[in-house]
Write an enzyme that holds these catalytic residues in place. Structure first.
Site, PDB file in Angstrom:
ATOM      1  N   ASN A   9       0.876  -1.176   0.000  1.00 50.02           N
ATOM      2  CA  ASN A   9       0.000   0.000   0.000  1.00 50.02           C
ATOM      3  C   ASN A   9       0.907   1.217   0.000  1.00 50.02           C
ATOM      4  OD1 ASN A   9      -1.787   2.054   0.422  1.00 50.02           O
ATOM      5  ND2 ASN A   9      -2.363   1.446   2.501  1.00 50.02           N
ATOM      6  N   TRP A  10       1.013   1.824  -1.163  1.00 52.60           N
ATOM      7  CA  TRP A  10       1.927   2.968  -1.282  1.00 52.60           C
ATOM      8  C   TRP A  10       1.393   4.229  -0.592  1.00 52.60           C
ATOM      9  CZ3 TRP A  10       3.788   2.941  -7.139  1.00 52.60           C
ATOM     10  CH2 TRP A  10       4.743   1.937  -7.289  1.00 52.60           C
ATOM     11  N   LYS A  11       0.106   4.234  -0.241  1.00 51.55           N
ATOM     12  CA  LYS A  11      -0.496   5.438   0.351  1.00 51.55           C
ATOM     13  C   LYS A  11      -0.227   6.623  -0.585  1.00 51.55           C
ATOM     14  CE  LYS A  11      -0.079   3.205   4.778  1.00 51.55           C
ATOM     15  NZ  LYS A  11       0.079   3.283   6.215  1.00 51.55           N
ATOM     16  N   HIS A  94      -9.486   1.680   4.938  1.00 50.33           N
ATOM     17  CA  HIS A  94      -8.195   1.814   5.622  1.00 50.33           C
ATOM     18  C   HIS A  94      -8.355   2.754   6.819  1.00 50.33           C
ATOM     19  CE1 HIS A  94      -4.027   2.727   6.495  1.00 50.33           C
ATOM     20  NE2 HIS A  94      -3.725   1.619   5.837  1.00 50.33           N
ATOM     21  N   GLU A  96      -6.594   5.065   7.868  1.00 48.40           N
ATOM     22  CA  GLU A  96      -6.319   6.474   7.565  1.00 48.40           C
ATOM     23  C   GLU A  96      -7.532   7.138   6.931  1.00 48.40           C
ATOM     24  OE1 GLU A  96      -2.682   5.656   5.479  1.00 48.40           O
ATOM     25  OE2 GLU A  96      -1.805   5.036   7.385  1.00 48.40           O
ATOM     26  N   GLU A 166      -5.308  -4.521  10.630  1.00 44.53           N
ATOM     27  CA  GLU A 166      -4.254  -3.523  10.814  1.00 44.53           C
ATOM     28  C   GLU A 166      -4.494  -2.765  12.118  1.00 44.53           C
ATOM     29  OE1 GLU A 166      -2.392  -2.499   6.726  1.00 44.53           O
ATOM     30  OE2 GLU A 166      -4.009  -1.083   7.109  1.00 44.53           O
ATOM     31  N   GLY A 172       2.906   2.368  10.711  1.00 43.35           N
ATOM     32  CA  GLY A 172       3.897   3.429  10.539  1.00 43.35           C
ATOM     33  C   GLY A 172       4.614   3.799  11.824  1.00 43.35           C
ATOM     34  N   SER A 212       3.656  -2.076  10.201  1.00 40.50           N
ATOM     35  CA  SER A 212       5.112  -2.196  10.373  1.00 40.50           C
ATOM     36  C   SER A 212       5.634  -3.588  10.021  1.00 40.50           C
ATOM     37  CB  SER A 212       5.519  -1.808  11.798  1.00 40.50           C
ATOM     38  OG  SER A 212       5.136  -0.470  12.063  1.00 40.50           O
ATOM     39  N   GLY A 233       2.922  -1.137   4.153  1.00 45.79           N
ATOM     40  CA  GLY A 233       3.031   0.287   3.843  1.00 45.79           C
ATOM     41  C   GLY A 233       4.459   0.648   3.486  1.00 45.79           C
ATOM     42  N   GLY A 234       5.168   1.228   4.439  1.00 43.38           N
ATOM     43  CA  GLY A 234       6.525   1.743   4.219  1.00 43.38           C
ATOM     44  C   GLY A 234       7.454   0.786   3.483  1.00 43.38           C
TER      45      GLY A 234
HETATM   46  P1  13P Z   1       3.180   0.416   7.541  1.00 40.79           P
HETATM   47  O1  13P Z   1       3.638  -0.910   6.956  1.00 40.79           O
HETATM   48  O2  13P Z   1       3.922   1.579   7.000  1.00 40.79           O
HETATM   49  O3  13P Z   1       3.107   0.351   9.027  1.00 40.79           O
HETATM   50  O4  13P Z   1       1.659   0.613   7.031  1.00 40.79           O
HETATM   51  C1  13P Z   1       0.752  -0.415   7.161  1.00 40.79           C
HETATM   52  C2  13P Z   1      -0.485  -0.056   6.421  1.00 40.79           C
HETATM   53  O5  13P Z   1      -1.210   0.840   6.818  1.00 40.79           O
HETATM   54  C3  13P Z   1      -0.775  -0.787   5.190  1.00 40.79           C
HETATM   55  O6  13P Z   1      -2.048  -0.497   4.728  1.00 40.79           O
END
Ligand code: 13P
Length: 248
Positions: A9-11, A94, A96, A166, A172, A212, A233-234
């Site tokens: 997930n590149w956000k 999500h 966010e 999640e 993050g 994470s 994510g990251g």
């Molecule tokens: P991180 O892997 O950066 O913690 O993000 C997880 C996430 O929100 C994937 O959708």
């Protein structure tokens, strides 16, 4: 049988040039594997990624979609628009989006229903915030999300669903849930789905962990019985790092 599924997930990251460079590097690193793989990218990169990954097994996902077919919804993207460019997956709900963009279980439910009218597979995100876990309410919260988000969906649809657990406190933050914590909640999600539908449906649903997740912890998370994959994510922003997770 559930097939492991690792999705990035590149956000809100990467320009078009950066997305293209990632695709080239990732294709070169990517080996045939039994693990399903997808990149969920910002809308503006979806078409270029579909083109870049054509002829490979690498799938492409969006990060949101609207529940109406069309209309005066400035700034929104319809499911049909995503289907039209061949998008394979779409993240829905999500944390966010729930936190910053007023996504509710009601809109999540409408979006899931709309996606299930077509071929795009939803990745439904659920998870508790830290205060809820500290208060011992994590199962109540996540169970409540699952019940509300799946309301009115058929067993045949839910069978195809991907759920991503999640925990918001692990996103993050570098603070990963322990494999046991993640496994327990993924198992609980399966229990709730079994209660709502039956064991057979619950057994078919792919459940990912997200928060994470990185090369250093992917092996132990993926070894857990109830965890079928990861939403990353990251660590999905760099091709070599993401490939290491797929190679868990
Ligand atoms: P991180 O892997 O950066 O913690 O993000 C997880 C996430 O929100 C994937 O959708």
């Amino acid at each position: 049988m559930r097939i492991p599924f690792i999705a990035g997930n590149w956000k809100m990251h990467k320009t078009a040039a950066e997305a293209r460079a990632f695709a080239e590097e990732f294709k070169a690193l990517y080996k045939d594997t039994d693990v399903k793989t997808a990149i969920c990218a910002p809308f503006v990169h979806l078409a270029l990624l579909k083109e870049a990954f054509a002829g490979t097994d690498i799938k492409v996902g969006a990060q949101n979609a609207h529940f109406e077919d069309q209309g005066a919804f400035t700034g929104e993207i319809s499911v049909k628009m995503l289907e039209d460019i061949g998008v394979d997956y779409c993240i829905i709900g999500h944390s966010e989006r729930r936190q910053y963009f007023a996504e509710t279980d009601e809109t999540v439910n409408k979006k899931l229903k709309k996606l299930f009218e077509g071929p795009i597979v939803p990745i439904l995100c659920v998870g508790e915030v830290l205060e809820e876990r500290d208060a011992g309410r994590e199962k109540e919260v996540v169970g409540g999300q699952i019940r509300a988000d799946l309301a009115g969906l058929s067993a045949d649809d839910v069978r195809k669903l991907v759920v991503a657990y999640e925990p918001v406190w692990a996103i993050g933050t570098g603070r990963t849930a322990t494999p046991e914590q993640a496994n327990e909640m993924c198992g609980y999600i399966r229990e709730v789905i079994s209660e709502l539908y039956d064991d057979d449906v619950a057994c078919d649903v792919t459940i990912q962990y997200g928060g994470s997740m990185k090369p250093a912890n992917a092996t132990e998370l993926m070894a857990m019985e109830e965890i079928d994959g990861g939403l990353i994510g990251g660590s999905s922003l760099k091709a070599d790092e993401f490939m290491q997770i797929i190679d868990f």
